[in-house]
Design a protein around this motif. Structure first.
Motif, PDB file in Angstrom:
ATOM      1  N   ARG A  86      34.427 -31.748 114.549  1.00 10.20           N
ATOM      2  CA  ARG A  86      33.295 -32.040 113.662  1.00 10.20           C
ATOM      3  C   ARG A  86      31.962 -32.045 114.403  1.00 10.20           C
ATOM      4  N   LEU A  87      31.830 -31.150 115.382  1.00 12.82           N
ATOM      5  CA  LEU A  87      30.563 -31.024 116.101  1.00 12.82           C
ATOM      6  C   LEU A  87      29.592 -30.273 115.205  1.00 12.82           C
ATOM      7  N   SER A  88      28.502 -30.930 114.850  1.00 12.45           N
ATOM      8  CA  SER A  88      27.633 -30.442 113.767  1.00 12.45           C
ATOM      9  C   SER A  88      26.478 -29.586 114.278  1.00 12.45           C
ATOM     10  N   PHE A  89      26.798 -28.579 115.095  1.00  7.23           N
ATOM     11  CA  PHE A  89      25.759 -27.695 115.609  1.00  7.23           C
ATOM     12  C   PHE A  89      25.036 -26.987 114.470  1.00  7.23           C
ATOM     13  N   ASP A  90      23.725 -26.842 114.613  1.00  2.00           N
ATOM     14  CA  ASP A  90      23.008 -25.956 113.710  1.00  2.00           C
ATOM     15  C   ASP A  90      23.327 -24.507 114.055  1.00  2.00           C
ATOM     16  N   HIS A  91      23.591 -24.266 115.329  1.00  2.00           N
ATOM     17  CA  HIS A  91      24.053 -22.941 115.733  1.00  2.00           C
ATOM     18  C   HIS A  91      24.831 -23.062 117.044  1.00  2.00           C
ATOM     19  N   TYR A  92      25.967 -22.358 117.095  1.00  2.39           N
ATOM     20  CA  TYR A  92      26.787 -22.309 118.303  1.00  2.39           C
ATOM     21  C   TYR A  92      26.773 -20.864 118.786  1.00  2.39           C
ATOM     22  N   GLY A  93      25.895 -20.592 119.756  1.00  2.00           N
ATOM     23  CA  GLY A  93      25.612 -19.221 120.135  1.00  2.00           C
ATOM     24  C   GLY A  93      26.443 -18.702 121.291  1.00  2.00           C
ATOM     25  N   ARG A  94      25.958 -17.593 121.867  1.00  2.00           N
ATOM     26  CA  ARG A  94      26.632 -16.940 122.988  1.00  2.00           C
ATOM     27  C   ARG A  94      25.581 -16.523 124.004  1.00  2.00           C
ATOM     28  N   SER A  95      25.795 -16.863 125.259  1.00  2.00           N
ATOM     29  CA  SER A  95      24.798 -16.508 126.275  1.00  2.00           C
ATOM     30  C   SER A  95      24.752 -15.008 126.526  1.00  2.00           C
ATOM     31  N   ALA A 271      19.830 -19.184 121.742  1.00  2.00           N
ATOM     32  CA  ALA A 271      20.691 -19.576 120.619  1.00  2.00           C
ATOM     33  C   ALA A 271      19.874 -19.995 119.408  1.00  2.00           C
ATOM     34  N   THR A 272      18.690 -20.568 119.651  1.00  2.00           N
ATOM     35  CA  THR A 272      17.821 -20.930 118.529  1.00  2.00           C
ATOM     36  C   THR A 272      17.276 -19.662 117.869  1.00  2.00           C
ATOM     37  N   ALA A 273      16.997 -18.654 118.693  1.00  2.00           N
ATOM     38  CA  ALA A 273      16.592 -17.354 118.141  1.00  2.00           C
ATOM     39  C   ALA A 273      17.761 -16.721 117.375  1.00  2.00           C
ATOM     40  N   GLU A 287      10.473 -20.291 117.048  1.00  2.00           N
ATOM     41  CA  GLU A 287       9.383 -20.543 118.008  1.00  2.00           C
ATOM     42  C   GLU A 287       8.752 -21.923 117.784  1.00  2.00           C
ATOM     43  N   ARG A 288       8.789 -22.427 116.564  1.00  2.00           N
ATOM     44  CA  ARG A 288       8.195 -23.740 116.291  1.00  2.00           C
ATOM     45  C   ARG A 288       8.984 -24.876 116.957  1.00  2.00           C
ATOM     46  N   TRP A 289      10.187 -24.563 117.444  1.00  2.00           N
ATOM     47  CA  TRP A 289      10.975 -25.538 118.205  1.00  2.00           C
ATOM     48  C   TRP A 289      10.741 -25.419 119.707  1.00  2.00           C
ATOM     49  N   TRP A 290      10.237 -24.279 120.153  1.00  2.00           N
ATOM     50  CA  TRP A 290      10.208 -24.008 121.594  1.00  2.00           C
ATOM     51  C   TRP A 290       8.832 -23.701 122.170  1.00  2.00           C
ATOM     52  N   ARG A 291       7.913 -23.216 121.375  1.00  2.00           N
ATOM     53  CA  ARG A 291       6.593 -22.834 121.889  1.00  2.00           C
ATOM     54  C   ARG A 291       5.574 -23.890 121.448  1.00  2.00           C
ATOM     55  N   THR A 292       4.969 -24.534 122.435  1.00  2.00           N
ATOM     56  CA  THR A 292       4.017 -25.594 122.096  1.00  2.00           C
ATOM     57  C   THR A 292       2.746 -25.043 121.473  1.00  2.00           C
ATOM     58  N   ASP A 293       2.518 -23.740 121.610  1.00  2.00           N
ATOM     59  CA  ASP A 293       1.357 -23.125 120.945  1.00  2.00           C
ATOM     60  C   ASP A 293       1.710 -22.661 119.534  1.00  2.00           C
ATOM     61  N   LYS A 294       2.991 -22.856 119.147  1.00  2.00           N
ATOM     62  CA  LYS A 294       3.418 -22.398 117.821  1.00  2.00           C
ATOM     63  C   LYS A 294       4.142 -23.503 117.043  1.00  2.00           C
ATOM     64  N   GLY A 295       3.804 -24.767 117.394  1.00  2.00           N
ATOM     65  CA  GLY A 295       4.322 -25.876 116.596  1.00  2.00           C
ATOM     66  C   GLY A 295       5.229 -26.839 117.309  1.00  2.00           C
ATOM     67  N   ALA A 296       5.688 -26.517 118.528  1.00  2.00           N
ATOM     68  CA  ALA A 296       6.654 -27.370 119.217  1.00  2.00           C
ATOM     69  C   ALA A 296       6.023 -28.547 119.950  1.00  2.00           C
ATOM     70  N   ASP A 297       4.702 -28.696 119.832  1.00  2.00           N
ATOM     71  CA  ASP A 297       4.052 -29.798 120.547  1.00  2.00           C
ATOM     72  C   ASP A 297       4.441 -31.155 119.984  1.00  2.00           C
ATOM     73  N   ASP A 298       4.998 -31.198 118.738  1.00  2.00           N
ATOM     74  CA  ASP A 298       5.418 -32.480 118.177  1.00  2.00           C
ATOM     75  C   ASP A 298       6.938 -32.659 118.201  1.00  2.00           C
ATOM     76  N   VAL A 299       7.632 -31.793 118.932  1.00  2.00           N
ATOM     77  CA  VAL A 299       9.100 -31.871 119.039  1.00  2.00           C
ATOM     78  C   VAL A 299       9.485 -32.815 120.175  1.00  2.00           C
ATOM     79  N   ARG A 300      10.496 -33.652 119.931  1.00  2.00           N
ATOM     80  CA  ARG A 300      11.117 -34.430 121.010  1.00  2.00           C
ATOM     81  C   ARG A 300      12.399 -33.705 121.392  1.00  2.00           C
ATOM     82  N   TYR A 301      12.495 -33.300 122.654  1.00  2.00           N
ATOM     83  CA  TYR A 301      13.610 -32.490 123.133  1.00  2.00           C
ATOM     84  C   TYR A 301      14.527 -33.341 124.010  1.00  2.00           C
ATOM     85  N   VAL A 302      15.793 -33.453 123.604  1.00  2.00           N
ATOM     86  CA  VAL A 302      16.780 -34.274 124.311  1.00  2.00           C
ATOM     87  C   VAL A 302      17.961 -33.398 124.723  1.00  2.00           C
ATOM     88  N   GLN A 303      18.346 -33.492 125.994  1.00  2.00           N
ATOM     89  CA  GLN A 303      19.498 -32.751 126.511  1.00  2.00           C
ATOM     90  C   GLN A 303      20.636 -33.715 126.858  1.00  2.00           C
TER      91      GLN A 303
END
Length: 572
Positions: A86-95, A271-273, A287-303
C-alpha cells in the motif's frame, strides 16, 4: 494548505527487497505522505527503480536475460509489491526513462560549463576474457582482512572493510570468473565536489533541526581525513545513461555511461517528469515541484533513506544541483534511518537472509508488517526483527487493542440496539473527560507525525487506542444496559463514532484496516478530527453500520515457530 514533495531512496532493480530496505526508506515515506494528505496538504510522493550500474548487469546475467528486459520485468515485480504494501506513490518511475536520461545529460553539461567537471586519467582493472574494464564491484576475491572468499573490489560484505581491487587475494572477474586481469589506463569524468565544499558546508549548517544521524554523516565526509573528495561520475559499462554534454557528444567519452550514483538521484526529478507525461499534464506541472523560478519556491522537500545513502543526498546530489547554477529545489529535510537487523544477524539481499517483501505478503496482510516495522523503525539506533517480538506486538497492539475494541463495540450494539447508531441518552462527565484526554493525545500524535518521529507517533497512536478500550471497560455498557438502556446507548453511540475517528487517524499506519473500519461504519467521511467533539458526532443517531470482519487475527505459537524455521535459511 502546504505543498510537500516527498522522495524515497530508489530501490535497486536487482531483485526483491527485504523488510530492512522497506523500513529504511519507502515505508516511512509513505506514512508521512499519507498523513500529510489526510491533513489536507498537496503532496507529491515520488520513487523509482534504480536500474543502472553493476548490480543490474550482474543480476540480468545471472537471470540469463538482456539487461533492459530484466529491468523492465523487475520494475513490474517491484511495482506490484509496492502496491501490495500500500505504498501510495504518485508515481513509481524508472531511472532508465528518457526523462532521466535527458536530465542527467543536461546536468552534466551545465556542470562542465561551470567548471565543476574535469577529465581524469586513471588506472583500472581490465579483464582480457571479458574484453572490458571492470568496475570495483565486478571484481571478486578473498578478503585480506577476514578471509571471506566472495569479497568485492570495493568492500567485503562479511567484515565491511573498505577495499580496493588490488587488495584482494586471487582476484577474479565477477562476470566470467576469469583471473586473466591486468591494470590499464582509462579516462573518466570527475565531479569536483571539493570546489563546492564550503558551499555545501554552509548549506548543511543552515539546516536547523536535521536528524543528528544525517548531519553527522555529512560532516564526517566533509571534514574527516582529506575532506570531501572529487568523485568519478562515469563508468566503462554498456548499460546506463550515455555520456553526453547536454545534447552534444562528449569527445573521448564514447562508449561510457554515467555512474549510477550520478543519475539515480536525478531520477527524483525525472520520475516527476514521467508522472506529468503519464497523467497527460504539461511540463510546467512537474516543474512547479522542482524549479524555484517556476513555482517550487513554496515547496517543502523531504527525503527518506537509510544511513548508507546519506552521503550522496547531503553532498553529491546537492553538489550536482548547486553546481548547475540553475534554480532547482534543494532538499529541506532528510529523514535517515539506521539498519534493521534480522534475528541475530543482518538482512542481506545478496545472501538471501531474512524476510523479503514478496514472502512477507504471502504469509500475512500488509498492515501487520506496516505496523510492526513502523512502530520499531530504526531511527536512533539499529533495530532487530525477531519473530517473538513480532508476534507479541501484533497480538497485543493490533488484535487485543484496536481489533478487539472495534469488535466489542459493534457486536454489542448489534445485539442490543441493532445495526444502527442508537439515539437515546446523554453524555456525562466520564465522556467529557475521555474526549479531553483523547484531544490532548491526538494533538501529541500530530506533533510526532509532523516531526517524523515515527516510533513516538506509533506509541501515541497505540495509547489513543488503549484509552478507548479503558473507557469502554470502565463504562461497561453491557452491565449498564440492564439498569439504564439510554445510558448504554449514549456510551455506544460515542464508541461507534470513535471507531470512525480511529480509522481516520490510523490510516497512515494501517490503511487496509482503516478502510474496513470506515466501510463497517458505512461512511466515506475521512475528515481529520481537528475538533474532536464535533468529530465524535459525525455518525448521527439512526446511521446504519455493519459489524466488520475480524480486523487482525492473532499469530499463534505454531505459526511463529513455522515461520521462524522457514526463514532461518537462505532464499532460493
Amino acid at each position: 494548505m502546504s505543498r510537500i514533495l516527498i522522495t524515497s531512496a530508489l530501490p535497486y532493480i536487482n531483485g526483491i527487497k527485504h523488510l530492512g530496505n522497506l523500513v529504511g526508506s519507502q515505508l516511512p515515506a509513505d506514512l508521512y505522505a499519507r498523513y500529510m494528505r489526510a491533513r489536507g496538504h498537496e503532496v507529491m510522493f515520488i520513487c523509482a527503480t534504480d536500474e543502472h550500474g553493476t548490480p543490474a548487469e550482474l543480476a540480468a546475467k545471472k537471470a540469463g536475460k538482456p539487461v533492459a528486459e530484466y529491468c523492465a520485468e523487475l520494475h513490474g515485480v517491484q511495482t506490484k509489491l509496492a502496491e501490495g504494501f500500500r505504498l501510495s506513490f504518485d508515481h513509481y518511475g524508472r531511472s532508465s526513462s528518457p526523462q532521466n536520461r535527458k536530465l542527467t545529460q543536461h546536468f552534466a553539461g551545465k556542470l562542465y560549463d561551470n567548471g565543476y567537471i574535469e577529465e581524469v586519467s586513471e588506472e583500472q582493472v581490465y579483464s582480457n576474457a571479458d574484453g572490458r574494464f571492470l568496475p570495483d564491484r565486478y571484481i571478486e576475491g578473498t578478503c585480506p582482512n577476514c578471509g571471506y572468499d566472495k569479497a568485492r573490489g570495493d568492500q567485503c560484505e562479511n567484515c565491511t572493510k573498505q577495499l580496493d581491487p588490488v587488495d584482494l587475494i586471487e582476484p577474479r572477474s565477477a562476470i566470467s570468473g576469469s583471473t586473466d586481469l591486468e591494470v590499464r589506463e582509462t579516462k573518466h569524468l570527475f565531479l569536483k565536489q571539493s570546489a563546492l565544499k564550503d558551499e555545501l558546508d554552509q548549506w548543511i549548517d543552515s539546516q536547523a533541526g536535521w536528524p543528528v544521524l544525517t548531519t553527522s554523516i555529512a560532516k564526517k565526509w566533509l571534514h574527516d581525513g582529506d575532506g570531501l573528495r572529487d568523485r568519478g561520475i562515469t563508468r566503462d559499462l554498456d548499460w546506463g545513461v550515455p555520456v553526453k554534454r547536454g545534447d552534444a557528444d562528449w569527445p573521448g567519452m564514447e562508449g561510457k555511461v554515467f555512474y549510477v550514483w550520478f543519475d539515480a538521484p536525478i531520477e527524483y526529478i525525472g520520475a516527476t517528469a514521467e508522472w506529468a507525461e503519464a497523467t497527460g499534464r504539461s511540463e510546467s506541472e512537474w516543474e512547479r515541484w522542482w524549479r524555484t523560478d517556476k513555482g517550487a519556491d513554496d515547496v517543502r522537500y523531504v527525503q527518506f533513506m537509510g544511513k548508507d545513502n546519506v552521503p550522496f543526498h547531503t553532498l553529491s546530489f546537492p553538489a550536482t544541483i548547486m553546481g548547475s547554477r540553475e534554480p532547482w529545489k534543494l532538499v529541506d529535510y532528510i529523514k535517515s534511518f539506521n539498519y534493521l537487523n534480522y534475528d541475530g544477524g543482518q538482512f542481506s539481499t545478496s545472501q538471501g537472509r531474512g524476510v523479503f517483501m514478496d514472502q512477507a505478503l504471502d504469509i500475512l496482510p500488509a498492515d501487520y508488517w506496516r505496523w510492526w516495522l513502523l512502530s520499531h523503525a530504526p531511527e536512533n539506533s539499529d533495530a532487530e526483527f525477531t519473530w517473538e517480538n513480532f508476534q507479541s506486538s501484533i497480538n497485543k497492539d493490533l488484535a487485543d487493542v484496536l481489533g478487539n475494541f472495534v469488535s466489542r463495540v459493534t457486536k454489542f450494539c448489534r445485539s442490543k440496539f441493532g445495526e444502527e447508531v442508537p439515539a437515546a441518552g446523554e453524555m456525562g462527565e466520564a465522556e467529557t473527560a475521555l474526549i479531553a484526554d483523547l484531544e490532548k493525545r491526538i494533538r501529541s500524535y500530530e506533533r510526532q507525525m509532523e516531526a517524523m518521529e515515527i516510533r513516538k507517533a506509533a506509541q501515541e497512536l497505540r495509547a489513543i487506542w488503549a484509552v478507548g478500550n479503558e473507557y469502554l471497560q470502565a463504562a461497561a455498557p453491557w452491565s449498564v444496559f440492564k439498569e439504564d438502556e439510554d445510558r448504554a446507548a449514549a456510551i455506544i453511540r460515542l464508541m461507534l463514532n470513535l471507531i470512525r475517528v480511529y480509522a481516520v487517524i490510523s490510516s497512515p499506519f494501517v490503511p487496509d484496516a482503516a478502510a474496513k473500519m470506515l466501510s463497517g461504519m458505512n461512511t466515506l467521511d475521512t475528515d481529520w478530527p481537528d475538533d474532536l467533539a464535533t468529530a465524535l458526532s459525525a455518525l448521527p443517531a439512526g446511521h446504519a453500520f455493519t459489524v466488520p470482519e475480524v480486523l487482525f487475527a492473532k499469530i499463534t505459537d505454531e505459526q511463529r515457530e513455522a515461520w521462524q524455521a522457514q526463514f532461518s535459511g537462505q532464499r532460493d
